[in-house]
Every structure is written in C-alpha cells, then in structure tokens.
Design a protein around this motif. Structure first.
Motif, short mmCIF file in Angstrom:
data_model
loop_
_atom_site.label_atom_id
_atom_site.label_comp_id
_atom_site.label_asym_id
_atom_site.label_seq_id
_atom_site.Cartn_x
_atom_site.Cartn_y
_atom_site.Cartn_z
N ALA A 64 -6.92 0.67 2.00
CA ALA A 64 -6.25 0.93 3.27
C ALA A 64 -5.58 -0.34 3.79
CB ALA A 64 -7.25 1.43 4.30
N GLY A 65 -4.50 -0.14 4.55
CA GLY A 65 -3.80 -1.26 5.17
C GLY A 65 -2.31 -1.17 4.95
N ARG A 66 -1.55 -1.80 5.85
CA ARG A 66 -0.10 -1.82 5.81
C ARG A 66 0.40 -3.25 5.64
NH1 ARG A 66 0.54 -0.50 10.49
NH2 ARG A 66 1.16 -2.48 11.42
N ALA A 67 1.24 -3.48 4.62
CA ALA A 67 1.78 -4.81 4.37
C ALA A 67 2.60 -5.30 5.56
CB ALA A 67 2.62 -4.82 3.11
N GLN A 68 2.33 -6.55 5.98
CA GLN A 68 3.04 -7.16 7.10
C GLN A 68 4.00 -8.25 6.66
OE1 GLN A 68 2.17 -5.33 10.15
NE2 GLN A 68 1.27 -7.13 11.05
N ASP A 69 3.55 -9.12 5.75
CA ASP A 69 4.34 -10.27 5.36
C ASP A 69 3.93 -10.67 3.95
OD1 ASP A 69 6.27 -12.21 5.61
OD2 ASP A 69 5.09 -13.55 6.86
N VAL A 70 4.79 -11.44 3.27
CA VAL A 70 4.53 -11.83 1.89
C VAL A 70 5.09 -13.22 1.64
CG1 VAL A 70 6.66 -10.74 1.07
CG2 VAL A 70 4.79 -11.14 -0.54
N THR A 71 4.45 -13.95 0.74
CA THR A 71 4.96 -15.23 0.25
C THR A 71 4.70 -15.30 -1.24
OG1 THR A 71 4.97 -17.63 0.61
CG2 THR A 71 2.83 -16.55 0.63
N VAL A 72 5.39 -16.20 -1.92
CA VAL A 72 5.18 -16.44 -3.34
C VAL A 72 4.54 -17.81 -3.47
CG1 VAL A 72 6.24 -16.60 -5.61
CG2 VAL A 72 7.22 -15.06 -3.88
N ASP A 73 3.35 -17.88 -4.12
CA ASP A 73 2.69 -19.18 -4.23
C ASP A 73 3.27 -19.95 -5.41
OD1 ASP A 73 1.48 -18.28 -6.56
OD2 ASP A 73 -0.53 -18.11 -5.71
N ARG A 74 2.75 -21.14 -5.65
CA ARG A 74 3.32 -22.01 -6.67
C ARG A 74 3.19 -21.44 -8.08
NH1 ARG A 74 2.15 -28.45 -5.73
NH2 ARG A 74 3.94 -28.82 -4.33
N VAL A 130 -0.03 -10.25 3.22
CA VAL A 130 -0.93 -10.08 4.36
C VAL A 130 -0.70 -8.70 4.96
CG1 VAL A 130 -1.41 -10.84 6.72
CG2 VAL A 130 -1.13 -12.52 4.89
N GLY A 131 -1.78 -8.01 5.27
CA GLY A 131 -1.67 -6.68 5.83
C GLY A 131 -2.65 -6.45 6.96
N VAL A 132 -2.50 -5.31 7.62
CA VAL A 132 -3.32 -4.97 8.78
C VAL A 132 -3.75 -3.52 8.68
CG1 VAL A 132 -3.24 -4.56 11.28
CG2 VAL A 132 -2.38 -6.69 10.36
N ILE A 133 -4.99 -3.24 9.08
CA ILE A 133 -5.47 -1.89 9.29
C ILE A 133 -5.51 -1.67 10.79
CG2 ILE A 133 -7.32 -0.24 8.87
CD1 ILE A 133 -8.29 -2.04 6.61
N ASP A 134 -4.64 -0.79 11.30
CA ASP A 134 -4.59 -0.52 12.74
C ASP A 134 -5.76 0.35 13.19
OD1 ASP A 134 -2.31 -1.94 13.10
OD2 ASP A 134 -0.96 -0.22 13.18
N ASP A 135 -6.15 0.16 14.45
CA ASP A 135 -7.17 1.02 15.06
C ASP A 135 -8.34 1.23 14.12
OD1 ASP A 135 -5.49 1.25 17.24
OD2 ASP A 135 -4.50 3.01 16.43
#
Length: 420
Positions: free
Chosen positions: A331-341, A348-353
């Motif tokens: 469960a969860g909705r993707a919020q933001d992304v980065t590419v590591d080295r 990063v994601g969030v589960i609302d309520d």
C-alpha cells in the motif's frame, strides 16, 4: 486519495511517529517490508523547522522540493504566516541532519504588502518555484507563476516573464499553473504550465532555446487513435522529464492516455498511445535511469477502508509503455523519486488516513520508501506514521540520500547498498 494542486501532496500538522506495523489496519504495509533503518536511513526527529506560525499546515503546503546544493540541500516551499502562504526556503549545514528556514520568520504580524493578498504577517523570502533544477554550474533554474529566474548563490537573474497563474481561492490571491520543467543536455528548457490549444483538447508546452531568456508555446500533437467521445476529452500532461536532448511527457486518463516524445529538445514532438491503464490513476513522477523511463503514480481504491496503490510504468524509448514491477510495493502512493549514485531509484510514498478518522483528531499518515529499478521486485522500508509524513527526496552531491517532510528528515549515507 487526497487530490491537491501540487504534484507533491503534503499533509497537515505534526505528531509523534510510530511504526506502521503497529496498527491492526490491513493493507498498510508491503509483504516483507522492514524498517527504513534496515535500508540505511537514519531518522532525525524534529529536524525540519516547522513551516507555519501555528500548529497547522494545509494539504499541499510546506516543504515541497529538495535540491542538492553545496554540501547539503536547499528546500523550497511555503510558510503559513497566519494569514496566507508565503515563499519559504530551508538550508542545511554539511552534516545535513537539520533543515532551517532561511530567511527565518521574523514574527511579523502587521505591515503587509497590499492587495489582493491579506496585508498582515511575515512576507517570506528565498527562491520562489513550483519547479526547479540544479544546473551544471550549480545555479538553480526556477519556474513559478511569473516565469523563469536563475539563482547563482543569492543573486537572482530574471529571465523570461509570463503570466502562468490562475485565480486562487477567495482571499488567496493567485496560484501557479507550473507543474513541471525539464532541462536538456544542451540547455533547452521545456515547461509544463497546464496550457492547451484554443479548442482545449491538446496540451501546449513552453520551450526556450536561449537558456531561459524567452519562452515560446509549442502545441503537442493529438493522439490520432482517439475517436468518438474520447476525441472531445481534454488531454493534459501529468509528468515531464528529460534525458540528454530527449524530452518525454505522459498524459492523464484511463484506460488510455498519450505519451509525447521529442528528440530535439522540445522543438518537434511525436505522440503514441498508452492503453490498459487502471481507473483513478494519477501519475506523479517520471525519471530516466538504467536505460529506461520509469513513471510512478497512485491508484485510488474506492472500496471502504482500502488504501492507494503505487502504479509503475516503464519504457525503453519513451513511446511504448508497459506496466512495471509491483512486487514488494504494498500500500502507498508514490510522492517523489531520486536516482542514487548506483543508479537505483529511491521512491518516497505516503499511505493516507492510515487509521480510522476520529472526531477532533487530524488524519494520520504513514511514510514509505521503496528501492528498485522498475523491473525487479522493490525493497520497501517503513518510515513511520504521524501527521507530517515525508514529502520529498533527493540525492546529495556526495551520494547521501535525503528524505524530508515538514517536521522530520531521514538521511542515508553514501555507498549503502540498495535493492540488490
């Protein structure tokens, strides 16, 4: 799923975090999920200076963007001064274990800056941006409702001016239409400001060939496969990104949407169809890594008590798309992304309520981090739950990975293994 004007859906308030696995509510964690500490992330509680004069931050506000600058990062967002939202920036020291507002709020409760905004409260300060990128020389290119600007240190260079705003809610002045920006290897700039052709059915992007000195509208082609009632549906861009001189954009809609690709920095575009998409899909991020494009978003579940799921699309050429790996997501909705080295995606994601709503209590949400490449199963870590979940992530210049919300931050040292 909470819908906000911002691509990054911030949640309100502050609270004590607790392990997501402690709740009996089903569907909150992924199978095999582990604490984010097992993925190398160290939590620093109360390390982000709170973006409000009160204990409340409305959905969609606060810290929204993280940019790798110097030995740490610059965060861009807004501050609730008690009357309205004003521009706010955060900076960190080399240890990057704290982010403080800079300039700092001065406690102003009167004075003002005239209509149409309220005339009281701290005026804010720093870089104003709804989309921003760090350029090769370390300068920051920012796009907001007034156009483009470039910042070299504290020196601001005004670039192309354009009215990219619309009327906000009553008493809230105007709000920006800027939703995304991509910069190519040769320095061409493409901005998505929610514009469309005169008939309203095809998107229009803004393009600059002179490093931001001017912006020109470029209509995107309509999908010729749309027919019947579908042809009258207004197409809009959901996500936009660049790799080299190739720019790719994905639209919104289901079960069919459009993918646009330009190989000349946004001058000319081709269109293709993406089909078989689930209902209630909202794409939030697009990135190029490991020789492929990966789009991320969330699918809203209408069943009572059901949580959003993250959805993944992948493409090797930006034209033909297929569903990506979902193993390990949970469960969860993707919020933001980065590419590591190492080339891994850190999402990063969030589960609302995340708990039943109780009268007199603010909604509670859980933070999630996924590591993977869009093809293999994801490795998932739990960031804890509370009223101020993580909202943005970036890879710092020395390889560390920084996750931040409106109150806490999480930091992973350089060289920590990812999903392998």
């Amino acid at each position: 799923m909470r819908r906000t004007a911002s691509v990054i859906a911030a949640l309100a308030g502050a609270g004590v975090l607790f392990a997501c696995g402690s709740s009996p509510q089903s569907g909150r964690t992924g199978l095999g999920s582990i604490p984010a500490t097992d993925l190398g992330f160290v939590r620093h509680a109360d390390a982000v200076q709170w973006p409000s004069a009160s204990d409340f931050v409305p959905p969609g506000h606060g810290l929204r963007l993280l940019l790798p600058v110097g030995d740490c990062a610059r965060a861009i967002g807004d501050y609730q001064n008690g009357y309205r939202a004003v521009t706010a920036n955060w900076i960190g020291e080399p240890a990057c274990d704290r982010l403080r507002l800079d300039p700092a709020p001065d406690g102003t409760t009167s004075g003002g800056d005239g209509p149409p905004d309220a005339v009281n409260g701290w005026r804010g300060g720093g870089i104003s941006a709804q989309a921003a990128v760090v350029e090769r020389d370390g300068s920051i290119l920012a796009a907001d409702d007034a156009g483009l600007a470039r910042y070299r240190g504290e020196v601001r260079q005004e670039l192309a001016r354009a009215d990219l705003s619309t009327a906000g809610l009553e008493g809230q002045g105007s709000r920006s239409l800027v939703r995304g920006m991509a910069v190519t290897r040769s320095g061409r700039i493409v901005v998505d400001a929610g514009m469309s052709t005169k008939d309203g059915y095809a998107p229009v992007v803004l393009r600059s060939d002179d490093h931001g000195a001017s912006l020109r509208p470029v209509p995107l082609p309509s999908d010729p496969g749309l027919d019947g009632p579908e042809r009258s549906v207004r197409q809009v861009i959901s996500v936009l990104a660049a790799d080299g001189d190739t720019v790719v954009a994905l639209g919104s809609g289901f079960p069919r949407t459009s993918a646009w690709r330009s190989t000349d920095g946004g001058r000319t575009w081709s269109v293709s169809a993406v089909t078989g998409l689930p209902p209630q899909l909202m794409l939030t991020r697009l990135v190029h890594a490991g020789g492929r494009w990966v789009a991320l978003g969330g699918v809203e579940r209408s069943e009572q008590g059901a949580q959003d799921d993250t959805y993944v699309l992948t493409s090797t050429d930006g034209r033909t798309w297929r569903p990506g790996a979902t193993g390990g997501l949970g469960a969860g909705r993707a919020q933001d992304v980065t590419v590591d080295r190492s080339g891994e995606l850190i999402v990063v994601g969030v589960i609302d309520d995340s708990r039943p709503v109780e009268a007199g209590k603010r909604a509670d949400s859980c933070g999630v981090v996924w590591i993977g490449d869009g093809v293999r199963a994801w490795k998932r870590g739990e960031l804890g739950c509370g009223e101020a979940p993580p909202q943005a992530v970036t890879t710092l210049r020395d390889g560390r990975v920084l996750i931040a919300g409106n109150r806490d931050l999480w930091l992973r040292a350089a060289g920590v293994p990812g999903a392998a």
